[in-house]
Each structure stands twice: as structure tokens, then as C-alpha cells.
Scaffold this motif. Structure first.
Motif, PDB file in Angstrom:
ATOM      1  N   ALA A   1      66.976  36.646 -89.258  1.00  0.00           N
ATOM      2  CA  ALA A   1      65.905  36.409 -90.221  1.00  0.00           C
ATOM      3  C   ALA A   1      66.355  35.437 -91.309  1.00  0.00           C
ATOM      4  O   ALA A   1      65.581  34.562 -91.726  1.00  0.00           O
ATOM      5  N   ALA A   2      67.607  35.554 -91.751  1.00  0.00           N
ATOM      6  CA  ALA A   2      68.125  34.629 -92.766  1.00  0.00           C
ATOM      7  C   ALA A   2      68.187  33.209 -92.214  1.00  0.00           C
ATOM      8  O   ALA A   2      67.823  32.243 -92.906  1.00  0.00           O
TER       9      ALA A   2
ATOM     10  N   GLY B   1      67.038  37.989 -95.161  1.00  0.00           N
ATOM     11  CA  GLY B   1      67.890  38.600 -94.137  1.00  0.00           C
ATOM     12  C   GLY B   1      68.289  40.020 -94.492  1.00  0.00           C
ATOM     13  O   GLY B   1      68.285  40.909 -93.638  1.00  0.00           O
ATOM     14  N   ILE B   2      68.626  40.249 -95.753  1.00  0.00           N
ATOM     15  CA  ILE B   2      69.008  41.601 -96.182  1.00  0.00           C
ATOM     16  C   ILE B   2      67.832  42.555 -96.070  1.00  0.00           C
ATOM     17  O   ILE B   2      67.976  43.683 -95.589  1.00  0.00           O
TER      18      ILE B   2
ATOM     19  N   ALA C   1      65.933  27.749 -91.934  1.00  0.00           N
ATOM     20  CA  ALA C   1      65.368  26.655 -91.147  1.00  0.00           C
ATOM     21  C   ALA C   1      63.963  26.304 -91.628  1.00  0.00           C
ATOM     22  O   ALA C   1      63.597  25.127 -91.713  1.00  0.00           O
ATOM     23  N   ALA C   2      63.174  27.319 -91.954  1.00  0.00           N
ATOM     24  CA  ALA C   2      61.829  27.063 -92.466  1.00  0.00           C
ATOM     25  C   ALA C   2      61.887  26.343 -93.806  1.00  0.00           C
ATOM     26  O   ALA C   2      61.081  25.443 -94.077  1.00  0.00           O
ATOM     27  N   ALA C   3      62.856  26.698 -94.654  1.00  0.00           N
ATOM     28  CA  ALA C   3      63.011  26.009 -95.939  1.00  0.00           C
ATOM     29  C   ALA C   3      63.499  24.582 -95.724  1.00  0.00           C
ATOM     30  O   ALA C   3      63.074  23.656 -96.424  1.00  0.00           O
ATOM     31  N   PHE C   4      64.380  24.376 -94.748  1.00  0.00           N
ATOM     32  CA  PHE C   4      64.933  23.050 -94.486  1.00  0.00           C
ATOM     33  C   PHE C   4      63.844  22.057 -94.094  1.00  0.00           C
ATOM     34  O   PHE C   4      63.862  20.904 -94.511  1.00  0.00           O
TER      35      PHE C   4
ATOM     36  N   THR D   1      73.947  49.729 -86.521  1.00  0.00           N
ATOM     37  CA  THR D   1      74.560  48.757 -87.427  1.00  0.00           C
ATOM     38  C   THR D   1      74.522  47.365 -86.820  1.00  0.00           C
ATOM     39  O   THR D   1      74.162  46.395 -87.493  1.00  0.00           O
ATOM     40  N   PHE D   2      74.908  47.252 -85.558  1.00  0.00           N
ATOM     41  CA  PHE D   2      74.938  45.958 -84.880  1.00  0.00           C
ATOM     42  C   PHE D   2      73.558  45.322 -84.853  1.00  0.00           C
ATOM     43  O   PHE D   2      73.399  44.144 -85.188  1.00  0.00           O
ATOM     44  N   LEU D   3      72.552  46.089 -84.489  1.00  0.00           N
ATOM     45  CA  LEU D   3      71.202  45.548 -84.418  1.00  0.00           C
ATOM     46  C   LEU D   3      70.674  45.167 -85.799  1.00  0.00           C
ATOM     47  O   LEU D   3      70.001  44.143 -85.951  1.00  0.00           O
ATOM     48  N   SER D   4      71.001  45.948 -86.811  1.00  0.00           N
ATOM     49  CA  SER D   4      70.572  45.630 -88.175  1.00  0.00           C
ATOM     50  C   SER D   4      71.205  44.330 -88.658  1.00  0.00           C
ATOM     51  O   SER D   4      70.537  43.488 -89.267  1.00  0.00           O
ATOM     52  N   VAL D   5      72.488  44.153 -88.374  1.00  0.00           N
ATOM     53  CA  VAL D   5      73.182  42.922 -88.788  1.00  0.00           C
ATOM     54  C   VAL D   5      72.618  41.718 -88.041  1.00  0.00           C
ATOM     55  O   VAL D   5      72.357  40.661 -88.643  1.00  0.00           O
ATOM     56  N   ILE D   6      72.414  41.862 -86.745  1.00  0.00           N
ATOM     57  CA  ILE D   6      71.867  40.750 -85.953  1.00  0.00           C
ATOM     58  C   ILE D   6      70.464  40.389 -86.434  1.00  0.00           C
ATOM     59  O   ILE D   6      70.142  39.213 -86.596  1.00  0.00           O
ATOM     60  N   ALA D   7      69.626  41.368 -86.666  1.00  0.00           N
ATOM     61  CA  ALA D   7      68.263  41.090 -87.135  1.00  0.00           C
ATOM     62  C   ALA D   7      68.282  40.442 -88.511  1.00  0.00           C
ATOM     63  O   ALA D   7      67.530  39.488 -88.774  1.00  0.00           O
ATOM     64  N   GLY D   8      69.148  40.919 -89.399  1.00  0.00           N
ATOM     65  CA  GLY D   8      69.236  40.340 -90.739  1.00  0.00           C
ATOM     66  C   GLY D   8      69.724  38.902 -90.710  1.00  0.00           C
ATOM     67  O   GLY D   8      69.171  38.030 -91.379  1.00  0.00           O
ATOM     68  N   CYS D   9      70.773  38.645 -89.930  1.00  0.00           N
ATOM     69  CA  CYS D   9      71.290  37.263 -89.820  1.00  0.00           C
ATOM     70  C   CYS D   9      70.259  36.344 -89.181  1.00  0.00           C
ATOM     71  O   CYS D   9      70.103  35.189 -89.616  1.00  0.00           O
TER      72      CYS D   9
END
Length: 164
Positions: free
Chosen positions: A16-17, A87-88, A22-25, A6-14
């Protein structure tokens, strides 16, 4: 395995988001970002060297101009839902990768597990000992020992197995 997964999935999703935002900015303009960073470093060096205020102000004005040219906060704000979706998706993919690995451990891992178990028990063990004192189920233990006997890495002596 659930908490780290769960921790790794949340960290990877955040992560990536945040990267998508940043790429959109900066509208994907990495060259513009590098120009901004170079201008910021030049301003810092200019300020530290004690240059006159006109030169420092000119460098600040240039930095501001580059920043407004490179960054587009309005576009980034409109694309926040896309960044969250990215991110999701990344979080779900990381979750699924760990789910696949958790349900079906590698065959070589099971074989190494049996060999290490045999070494810890003096090179001899029974199928009952293996299924009781290892994470392998009785069916997995039977399958792995059969495969290791067929490969010549274990020798069967009645109910006992020994390393070859």
C-alpha cells in the motif's frame, strides 16, 4: 497464526505504501503513465526494427519529455510520509481483520468441525472426546453440540452423540 498474520500485514502495508508513493509520483495521472508506456514500447520496437539513429533519437527525446511531464519526483519525495502512513494504516487494518477472525471462528466452522470429528469416529462421540481431541474448548463443544441437536443434525443418546 502469528507469523502468517505478521507477514501478511507487513506485505500489505509495504504494498500500500508503494502504491501510494507511485500514485503521488505520477500525481494520479494514469493516462500519462499509459502514454509513457506506449512511447517506451514504440521506442523499443523502433530500436529492434533497425531504424535510423535520427528516428531513434527523436523517439528517445519524446519518451524523456513524456516522462518529465508525467512524473514529479519532488512531489513524491514530499509525500513519502503520507505514503508510509497509508502503508501503516493498511498493515494495521489487515492485522486487526486477522485478529477478529482468530478470536471468534465462524459458527459454521465449528459445526463442520464437530461433524467431521463425528465422521472420523464412526458417527459417534462423547462430549469429553470432542473437547479433548479437537481444538474446541469444553464450553464451545457443549454449545455447538446443543445447536446441532436443536437443528436435527445430531442425535443425543445419553452421554453419546451420533450423526442423524
Amino acid at each position: 497464526m502469528n507469523a502468517p498474520r505478521t507477514f501478511l500485514s507487513v506485505i500489505a502495508g509495504c504494498s500500500a505504501a508503494l502504491i501510494a508513493y507511485a500514485a503521488a509520483f505520477v500525481r494520479g495521472d494514469l493516462g500519462g503513465v499509459m502514454t509513457y508506456l506506449r512511447a517506451r514500447g514504440a521506442l523499443r520496437r523502433l530500436t529492434e526494427s533497425g531504424a535510423d539513429s535520427a528516428a531513434v533519437q527523436a523517439a528517445r527525446d519524446y519518451l524523456t519529455a513524456v516522462g518529465t511531464q508525467v512524473g514529479d519526483p519532488a512531489l513524491a519525495a514530499r509525500l513519502i510520509p503520507l505514503a508510509v502512513l497509508v502503508g501503516i494504516v493498511v498493515g494495521v487494518l489487515v492485522w486487526r481483520v486477522f485478529a477478529v477472525q482468530a478470536t471468534a471462528p465462524a459458527v459454521s466452522a465449528q459445526e463442520r468441525m464437530v461433524e467431521r470429528f463425528a465422521h472420523r469416529n464412526g458417527g459417534r462421540f462423547t462430549l469429553g472426546d470432542l473437547s479433548e481431541r479437537s481444538p474446541l474448548s469444553a464450553e464451545q463443544a457443549r454449545t455447538v453440540t446443543t445447536r446441532l441437536v436443536g437443528a436435527g443434525r445430531l442425535i443425543r443418546d445419553g452421554d453419546t452423540y451420533r450423526l442423524s
